[in-house]
Design a protein around this motif. Structure first.
Motif, PDB file in Angstrom:
ATOM      1  N   MET A   6      51.483  45.317  37.276  1.00 38.51           N
ATOM      2  CA  MET A   6      51.749  45.632  38.681  1.00 38.51           C
ATOM      3  C   MET A   6      52.602  44.550  39.335  1.00 38.51           C
ATOM      4  N   GLU A   7      52.495  43.316  38.851  1.00 41.75           N
ATOM      5  CA  GLU A   7      53.383  42.258  39.358  1.00 41.75           C
ATOM      6  C   GLU A   7      54.835  42.613  39.052  1.00 41.75           C
ATOM      7  N   ILE A   8      55.070  43.130  37.827  1.00 43.49           N
ATOM      8  CA  ILE A   8      56.434  43.512  37.423  1.00 43.49           C
ATOM      9  C   ILE A   8      56.907  44.683  38.293  1.00 43.49           C
ATOM     10  N   LEU A  15      60.318  45.180  40.580  1.00 44.76           N
ATOM     11  CA  LEU A  15      61.226  46.338  40.513  1.00 44.76           C
ATOM     12  C   LEU A  15      61.412  46.939  41.905  1.00 44.76           C
ATOM     13  N   TYR A  16      60.325  46.909  42.702  1.00 46.72           N
ATOM     14  CA  TYR A  16      60.410  47.397  44.077  1.00 46.72           C
ATOM     15  C   TYR A  16      61.338  46.491  44.889  1.00 46.72           C
ATOM     16  N   ASP A  17      61.152  45.183  44.714  1.00 49.28           N
ATOM     17  CA  ASP A  17      62.000  44.228  45.430  1.00 49.28           C
ATOM     18  C   ASP A  17      63.474  44.442  45.081  1.00 49.28           C
ATOM     19  N   LEU A  70      38.682  39.791  53.796  1.00 52.81           N
ATOM     20  CA  LEU A  70      39.726  40.651  54.355  1.00 52.81           C
ATOM     21  C   LEU A  70      40.976  40.603  53.486  1.00 52.81           C
ATOM     22  N   SER A  71      41.580  41.790  53.250  1.00 55.33           N
ATOM     23  CA  SER A  71      42.806  41.872  52.479  1.00 55.33           C
ATOM     24  C   SER A  71      43.916  42.491  53.326  1.00 55.33           C
ATOM     25  N   ALA A  72      45.137  41.950  53.198  1.00 48.92           N
ATOM     26  CA  ALA A  72      46.310  42.542  53.837  1.00 48.92           C
ATOM     27  C   ALA A  72      47.506  42.272  52.926  1.00 48.92           C
ATOM     28  N   GLU A  80      44.107  32.775  46.275  1.00 49.28           N
ATOM     29  CA  GLU A  80      45.391  33.375  45.939  1.00 49.28           C
ATOM     30  C   GLU A  80      45.217  34.629  45.081  1.00 49.28           C
ATOM     31  N   SER A  81      44.207  34.602  44.214  1.00 48.55           N
ATOM     32  CA  SER A  81      44.047  35.745  43.301  1.00 48.55           C
ATOM     33  C   SER A  81      42.591  35.952  42.922  1.00 48.55           C
ATOM     34  N   ALA A  82      42.344  37.001  42.137  1.00 45.54           N
ATOM     35  CA  ALA A  82      40.973  37.331  41.738  1.00 45.54           C
ATOM     36  C   ALA A  82      40.366  36.204  40.922  1.00 45.54           C
TER      37      ALA A  82
HETATM   38  C1  B12 Z   1      51.560  49.030  44.878  1.00 45.08           C
HETATM   39  C2  B12 Z   1      52.320  48.872  46.202  1.00 45.08           C
HETATM   40  C3  B12 Z   1      52.284  49.943  47.125  1.00 45.08           C
HETATM   41  C4  B12 Z   1      51.470  51.207  46.892  1.00 45.08           C
HETATM   42  C5  B12 Z   1      49.963  50.883  47.146  1.00 45.08           C
HETATM   43  C6  B12 Z   1      49.042  51.639  46.182  1.00 45.08           C
HETATM   44  C7  B12 Z   1      47.600  51.130  46.282  1.00 45.08           C
HETATM   45  N1  B12 Z   1      46.640  51.983  45.978  1.00 45.08           N
HETATM   46  O1  B12 Z   1      47.356  49.972  46.616  1.00 45.08           O
HETATM   47  C8  B12 Z   1      52.058  52.195  47.941  1.00 45.08           C
HETATM   48  C9  B12 Z   1      53.122  53.024  47.256  1.00 45.08           C
HETATM   49  C10 B12 Z   1      51.066  53.114  48.634  1.00 45.08           C
HETATM   50  C11 B12 Z   1      52.760  51.231  48.895  1.00 45.08           C
HETATM   51  C12 B12 Z   1      53.185  51.612  50.177  1.00 45.08           C
HETATM   52  C13 B12 Z   1      53.898  50.780  51.022  1.00 45.08           C
HETATM   53  N2  B12 Z   1      54.314  49.519  50.783  1.00 45.08           N
HETATM   54 CO1  B12 Z   1      53.799  48.517  49.194  1.00 45.08          CO
HETATM   55  N3  B12 Z   1      53.710  47.470  47.636  1.00 45.08           N
HETATM   56  C14 B12 Z   1      53.086  47.688  46.482  1.00 45.08           C
HETATM   57  C15 B12 Z   1      53.407  46.516  45.493  1.00 45.08           C
HETATM   58  C16 B12 Z   1      54.554  46.996  44.618  1.00 45.08           C
HETATM   59  C17 B12 Z   1      52.315  45.969  44.574  1.00 45.08           C
HETATM   60  C18 B12 Z   1      51.018  45.475  45.317  1.00 45.08           C
HETATM   61  C19 B12 Z   1      49.920  45.321  44.278  1.00 45.08           C
HETATM   62  O2  B12 Z   1      49.055  46.156  44.148  1.00 45.08           O
HETATM   63  N4  B12 Z   1      50.008  44.201  43.492  1.00 45.08           N
HETATM   64  C20 B12 Z   1      49.090  44.003  42.356  1.00 45.08           C
HETATM   65  C21 B12 Z   1      47.789  43.370  42.846  1.00 45.08           C
HETATM   66  C22 B12 Z   1      46.911  43.021  41.651  1.00 45.08           C
HETATM   67  O3  B12 Z   1      48.138  42.106  43.480  1.00 45.08           O
HETATM   68  P1  B12 Z   1      47.830  41.833  45.021  1.00 45.08           P
HETATM   69  O4  B12 Z   1      47.736  43.093  45.736  1.00 45.08           O
HETATM   70  O5  B12 Z   1      48.781  40.814  45.491  1.00 45.08           O
HETATM   71  O6  B12 Z   1      46.347  41.217  45.039  1.00 45.08           O
HETATM   72  C23 B12 Z   1      46.077  39.965  44.516  1.00 45.08           C
HETATM   73  C24 B12 Z   1      46.220  38.808  45.533  1.00 45.08           C
HETATM   74  O7  B12 Z   1      47.078  39.075  46.592  1.00 45.08           O
HETATM   75  C25 B12 Z   1      44.802  38.522  45.966  1.00 45.08           C
HETATM   76  N5  B12 Z   1      44.224  39.289  47.081  1.00 45.08           N
HETATM   77  C26 B12 Z   1      44.572  40.496  47.589  1.00 45.08           C
HETATM   78  N6  B12 Z   1      43.721  40.866  48.562  1.00 45.08           N
HETATM   79  C27 B12 Z   1      42.784  39.871  48.668  1.00 45.08           C
HETATM   80  C28 B12 Z   1      41.665  39.708  49.519  1.00 45.08           C
HETATM   81  C29 B12 Z   1      40.896  38.546  49.400  1.00 45.08           C
HETATM   82  C30 B12 Z   1      39.693  38.353  50.310  1.00 45.08           C
HETATM   83  C31 B12 Z   1      41.225  37.534  48.450  1.00 45.08           C
HETATM   84  C32 B12 Z   1      40.404  36.283  48.341  1.00 45.08           C
HETATM   85  C33 B12 Z   1      42.348  37.676  47.601  1.00 45.08           C
HETATM   86  C34 B12 Z   1      43.109  38.851  47.733  1.00 45.08           C
HETATM   87  O8  B12 Z   1      44.050  38.786  44.785  1.00 45.08           O
HETATM   88  C35 B12 Z   1      44.556  39.997  44.193  1.00 45.08           C
HETATM   89  C36 B12 Z   1      44.245  40.025  42.707  1.00 45.08           C
HETATM   90  O9  B12 Z   1      44.652  38.882  42.042  1.00 45.08           O
HETATM   91  C37 B12 Z   1      53.879  45.396  46.524  1.00 45.08           C
HETATM   92  C38 B12 Z   1      54.844  44.338  45.951  1.00 45.08           C
HETATM   93  C39 B12 Z   1      54.218  42.941  45.839  1.00 45.08           C
HETATM   94  N7  B12 Z   1      54.962  42.079  45.293  1.00 45.08           N
HETATM   95  O10 B12 Z   1      53.112  42.677  46.254  1.00 45.08           O
HETATM   96  C40 B12 Z   1      54.525  46.249  47.650  1.00 45.08           C
HETATM   97  C41 B12 Z   1      54.510  45.696  49.094  1.00 45.08           C
HETATM   98  C42 B12 Z   1      53.201  45.031  49.437  1.00 45.08           C
HETATM   99  N8  B12 Z   1      54.639  46.938  49.903  1.00 45.08           N
HETATM  100  C43 B12 Z   1      55.418  46.780  50.941  1.00 45.08           C
HETATM  101  C44 B12 Z   1      55.748  47.812  51.877  1.00 45.08           C
HETATM  102  C45 B12 Z   1      56.752  47.433  52.986  1.00 45.08           C
HETATM  103  C46 B12 Z   1      55.193  49.117  51.760  1.00 45.08           C
HETATM  104  C47 B12 Z   1      55.548  50.350  52.650  1.00 45.08           C
HETATM  105  C48 B12 Z   1      55.762  50.109  54.165  1.00 45.08           C
HETATM  106  C49 B12 Z   1      56.771  51.035  52.009  1.00 45.08           C
HETATM  107  C50 B12 Z   1      57.254  52.259  52.765  1.00 45.08           C
HETATM  108  N9  B12 Z   1      58.402  52.152  53.262  1.00 45.08           N
HETATM  109  O11 B12 Z   1      56.586  53.235  52.901  1.00 45.08           O
HETATM  110  C51 B12 Z   1      54.295  51.253  52.421  1.00 45.08           C
HETATM  111  C52 B12 Z   1      53.185  50.864  53.471  1.00 45.08           C
HETATM  112  C53 B12 Z   1      51.954  51.673  53.359  1.00 45.08           C
HETATM  113  C54 B12 Z   1      50.844  51.083  54.222  1.00 45.08           C
HETATM  114  N10 B12 Z   1      50.671  51.549  55.437  1.00 45.08           N
HETATM  115  O12 B12 Z   1      50.159  50.165  53.789  1.00 45.08           O
HETATM  116  C55 B12 Z   1      55.966  45.365  51.052  1.00 45.08           C
HETATM  117  C56 B12 Z   1      55.285  44.505  52.167  1.00 45.08           C
HETATM  118  C57 B12 Z   1      56.313  43.576  52.832  1.00 45.08           C
HETATM  119  C58 B12 Z   1      55.632  42.666  53.831  1.00 45.08           C
HETATM  120  N11 B12 Z   1      55.486  41.425  53.505  1.00 45.08           N
HETATM  121  O13 B12 Z   1      55.189  43.081  54.866  1.00 45.08           O
HETATM  122  C59 B12 Z   1      55.765  44.824  49.574  1.00 45.08           C
HETATM  123  C60 B12 Z   1      55.535  43.303  49.489  1.00 45.08           C
HETATM  124  C61 B12 Z   1      57.040  45.203  48.792  1.00 45.08           C
HETATM  125  C62 B12 Z   1      58.285  44.447  49.271  1.00 45.08           C
HETATM  126  N12 B12 Z   1      58.620  43.453  48.572  1.00 45.08           N
HETATM  127  O14 B12 Z   1      58.823  44.758  50.266  1.00 45.08           O
HETATM  128  N13 B12 Z   1      52.932  50.008  48.340  1.00 45.08           N
END
Ligand code: B12
Length: 229
Positions: free
Chosen positions: A52-54, A58-60, A153-155, A202-204
């Motif tokens: 999912m990181e990759i 690709l989205y970026d 809280l997650s955002a 930062e991560s899980a």
């Molecule tokens: C998958 C994804 C989606 C999917 C979500 C599917 C789902 N069920 O979650 C869908 C397609 C729905 C989506 C939609 C959108 N998305 Co999106 N999405 C992503 C993407 C590609 C991957 C996120 C992800 O799941 N990563 C994998 C997981 C494992 O990592 P993670 O989420 O970061 O979580 C880890 C850490 O952050 C941390 N963590 C997370 N939460 C918490 C909470 C706590 C308490 C703790 C301690 C740690 C923690 O631990 C986790 C595990 O290690 C990111 C790109 C990115 N680089 O993040 C864009 C991204 C987040 N999305 C983005 C955007 C803009 C959107 C849309 C507005 C796009 C659109 N035009 O419609 C919509 C918004 C929808 C909405 N209202 O939320 C932007 C946000 C930009 C910003 N900074 O504001 C990103 C960054 C892409 C980009 N580069 O522009 N998206």
């Protein structure tokens, strides 16, 4: 014991399955990982989440858009459903405390939140999951209802991240002894401090350790009769 070469092969197949949204490949590789004795946590974090990181890159680079990402997320969840039940859980399940968790209002990103929830589950906490796009006042309500020690809280968007500050204020107003932890791609340790949170991870990988440290600090303050921040 699986060889390092084979482990890498399975992790690559899991990650590629997520990136190319091939659910069958992800399922087959998840089952292979279990049959061959791989650690479920390793397969989840270094296979599925790594994929999912990759996808994020690709989205970026505008090679993937929302439809592709949704299919990648479905493939990731297909693997998670197979691997999650095989995570090693702490022996004293539920005894470590209670956590309220959710993705804040306006944000539907829940993969990260679900991985954190999973870590709290296997870490021996009782988790109350409010899901995604959670109305901000719901976190304070659920904390009061459950008397949970931790609110997580997650955002994933800079826009929705701002709601975290309001949630912290609502909860601390009623109960300053609750430990509030933040996370998500746009969140940093400095932002968490600025918003008045008690913890950040930062991560899980280090979320549970951070949570335990947070509770320890708040209990120490309590014993010293000092008000929480
Ligand atoms: C998958 C994804 C989606 C999917 C979500 C599917 C789902 N069920 O979650 C869908 C397609 C729905 C989506 C939609 C959108 N998305 Co999106 N999405 C992503 C993407 C590609 C991957 C996120 C992800 O799941 N990563 C994998 C997981 C494992 O990592 P993670 O989420 O970061 O979580 C880890 C850490 O952050 C941390 N963590 C997370 N939460 C918490 C909470 C706590 C308490 C703790 C301690 C740690 C923690 O631990 C986790 C595990 O290690 C990111 C790109 C990115 N680089 O993040 C864009 C991204 C987040 N999305 C983005 C955007 C803009 C959107 C849309 C507005 C796009 C659109 N035009 O419609 C919509 C918004 C929808 C909405 N209202 O939320 C932007 C946000 C930009 C910003 N900074 O504001 C990103 C960054 C892409 C980009 N580069 O522009 N998206």
């Amino acid at each position: 014991m699986v060889s390092e070469e084979r482990r890498q092969e399975v992790l690559k197949s899991l990650s590629e399955g997520v990136v190319e949204y091939r659910e069958d490949q992800v399922k087959d590789s998840a089952n292979a990982a279990l049959e061959e004795g791989m650690d479920a946590y390793d397969a989840i974090m270094n296979g599925l989440a790594a994929g999912m990181e990759i996808v994020g890159d690709l989205y970026d680079r505008q090679e993937y858009f929302v439809p592709e990402i949704l299919m990648c997320a479905d493939a990731l969840y297909a693997g998670l459903d197979i691997l999650k039940p095989h995570l090693k859980t702490a022996s004293d399940s539920g005894a470590r405390g209670q956590v309220v968790i959710g993705t804040v209002q306006g944000d539907v990103h829940d993969i990260g939140k679900n991985l954190i929830k999973m870590m709290f589950d296997v870490g021996g906490f009782t988790v109350h999951d409010l899901g995604r796009d959670v109305p901000l006042e719901k976190f304070a309500e659920e904390q009061l209802r459950t008397d949970a020690e931790i609110v997580a809280l997650s955002a994933m968007m800079t826009t929705t991240m701002m709601g975290m500050k309001k949630v912290i204020h609502m909860i601390k107003e009623k109960n300053p002894d609750v430990a509030i932890m933040l996370g998500g791609a746009p969140v940093t340790r400095d932002v968490a401090k600025l918003f008045g949170a008690d913890g950040y991870a930062e991560s899980a990988g280090n979320a549970v350790q951070e949570a335990i440290k947070m509770i320890g600090q708040l209990r120490k303050l309590d014993q010293a009769g000092m008000p929480a921040k």
